[in-house]
Design a protein around this motif. Structure first.
Motif, PDB file in Angstrom:
ATOM      1  N   UNK A  61       0.849  -1.188   0.000  1.00 55.07           N
ATOM      2  CA  UNK A  61       0.000   0.000   0.000  1.00 55.07           C
ATOM      3  C   UNK A  61       0.889   1.244   0.000  1.00 55.07           C
ATOM      4  N   UNK A  62       0.846   1.971  -1.106  1.00 55.05           N
ATOM      5  CA  UNK A  62       1.537   3.249  -1.246  1.00 55.05           C
ATOM      6  C   UNK A  62       0.483   4.231  -1.726  1.00 55.05           C
ATOM      7  N   UNK A  63       0.281   5.311  -0.992  1.00 56.87           N
ATOM      8  CA  UNK A  63      -0.817   6.226  -1.292  1.00 56.87           C
ATOM      9  C   UNK A  63      -0.319   7.663  -1.395  1.00 56.87           C
ATOM     10  N   UNK A  74       4.218   7.534   6.545  1.00 52.72           N
ATOM     11  CA  UNK A  74       5.537   6.919   6.683  1.00 52.72           C
ATOM     12  C   UNK A  74       6.231   6.910   5.330  1.00 52.72           C
ATOM     13  N   UNK A  75       7.507   7.228   5.325  1.00 58.28           N
ATOM     14  CA  UNK A  75       8.312   7.122   4.111  1.00 58.28           C
ATOM     15  C   UNK A  75       9.486   6.200   4.395  1.00 58.28           C
ATOM     16  N   UNK A  76      10.058   5.660   3.330  1.00 52.10           N
ATOM     17  CA  UNK A  76      11.270   4.863   3.464  1.00 52.10           C
ATOM     18  C   UNK A  76      12.444   5.732   3.056  1.00 52.10           C
ATOM     19  N   UNK A  77      13.419   5.819   3.930  1.00 56.09           N
ATOM     20  CA  UNK A  77      14.609   6.604   3.637  1.00 56.09           C
ATOM     21  C   UNK A  77      15.553   5.763   2.780  1.00 56.09           C
ATOM     22  N   UNK A  78      16.561   6.371   2.164  1.00 60.84           N
ATOM     23  CA  UNK A  78      17.460   5.612   1.282  1.00 60.84           C
ATOM     24  C   UNK A  78      18.133   4.408   1.947  1.00 60.84           C
ATOM     25  N   UNK A  79      18.271   4.427   3.270  1.00 60.35           N
ATOM     26  CA  UNK A  79      18.896   3.286   3.947  1.00 60.35           C
ATOM     27  C   UNK A  79      17.879   2.201   4.303  1.00 60.35           C
ATOM     28  N   UNK A  80      16.610   2.341   3.847  1.00 61.07           N
ATOM     29  CA  UNK A  80      15.589   1.318   4.067  1.00 61.07           C
ATOM     30  C   UNK A  80      14.824   1.449   5.363  1.00 61.07           C
ATOM     31  N   UNK A  81      15.112   2.475   6.136  1.00 57.78           N
ATOM     32  CA  UNK A  81      14.402   2.676   7.400  1.00 57.78           C
ATOM     33  C   UNK A  81      13.112   3.453   7.158  1.00 57.78           C
ATOM     34  N   UNK A  94       3.746  13.774  -3.565  1.00 55.74           N
ATOM     35  CA  UNK A  94       4.400  12.838  -2.645  1.00 55.74           C
ATOM     36  C   UNK A  94       3.522  11.622  -2.369  1.00 55.74           C
ATOM     37  N   UNK A  95       4.191  10.488  -2.162  1.00 56.05           N
ATOM     38  CA  UNK A  95       3.504   9.235  -1.821  1.00 56.05           C
ATOM     39  C   UNK A  95       4.112   8.703  -0.542  1.00 56.05           C
TER      40      UNK A  95
END
Length: 143
Positions: A61-63, A74-81, A94-95
């Motif tokens: 689910x990406x909205x 919530x977003x995922x940062x480049x390091x996967x967190x 933005x999603x």
């Protein structure tokens, strides 16, 4: 002189533990299975920037960020967190991801947009299928 009150190391820094709990970053860490302890559905478990704290994100689910209530983005940062955007104003295109707790059928309902309610209902049906097997399968232990 620096600030020494927040210099504790490790996953139990008081500020991290409180902030992680406020944001719902309470998923069990690996090697525990990435299944919701409430409904049993498999989740996308991600580490957060709070050392030792993980969050369950609703898989697949990406909205559009502007459709998600503040503090649920919530977003995922480049390091996967995973990082909660809190009240940050989203960019127009933005999603983001949402935490599973917002759509878990076994947790208390919160005021939410209709699409969140629909996702919660979908998860309720998915969770029922995990546990409500047809009698004809003979899995009751009597056959």
């Amino acid at each position: 002189m620096g600030d020494i009150e927040n210099s504790a190391t490790g996953p139990d820094r008081p500020d991290d533990a409180v902030q992680a709990a406020l944001e719902g970053a309470t998923a069990p860490p690996p090697p525990a299975p990435p299944d919701c302890p409430h409904c049993g559905l498999a989740q996308d478990r991600r580490p957060t920037h709070y050392d030792g704290h993980w969050v369950f994100l609703e898989p697949g689910v990406v909205v559009a960020t502007h459709t998600v209530p503040p503090r649920g983005r919530w977003i995922l940062t480049p390091d996967g967190r995973a990082m909660n955007l809190w009240d940050a104003e989203p960019l127009p295109d933005a999603r983001c991801r949402i935490a599973h707790r917002a759509v878990c059928p076994c947790l208390p309902r919160e005021d939410a947009p209709s699409w969140v309610t629909a996702l919660r209902q979908r998860n309720e049906h998915r969770a029922q299928r995990l546990f409500d097997l047809p009698d004809a399968w003979g899995l009751s232990g009597t056959g």
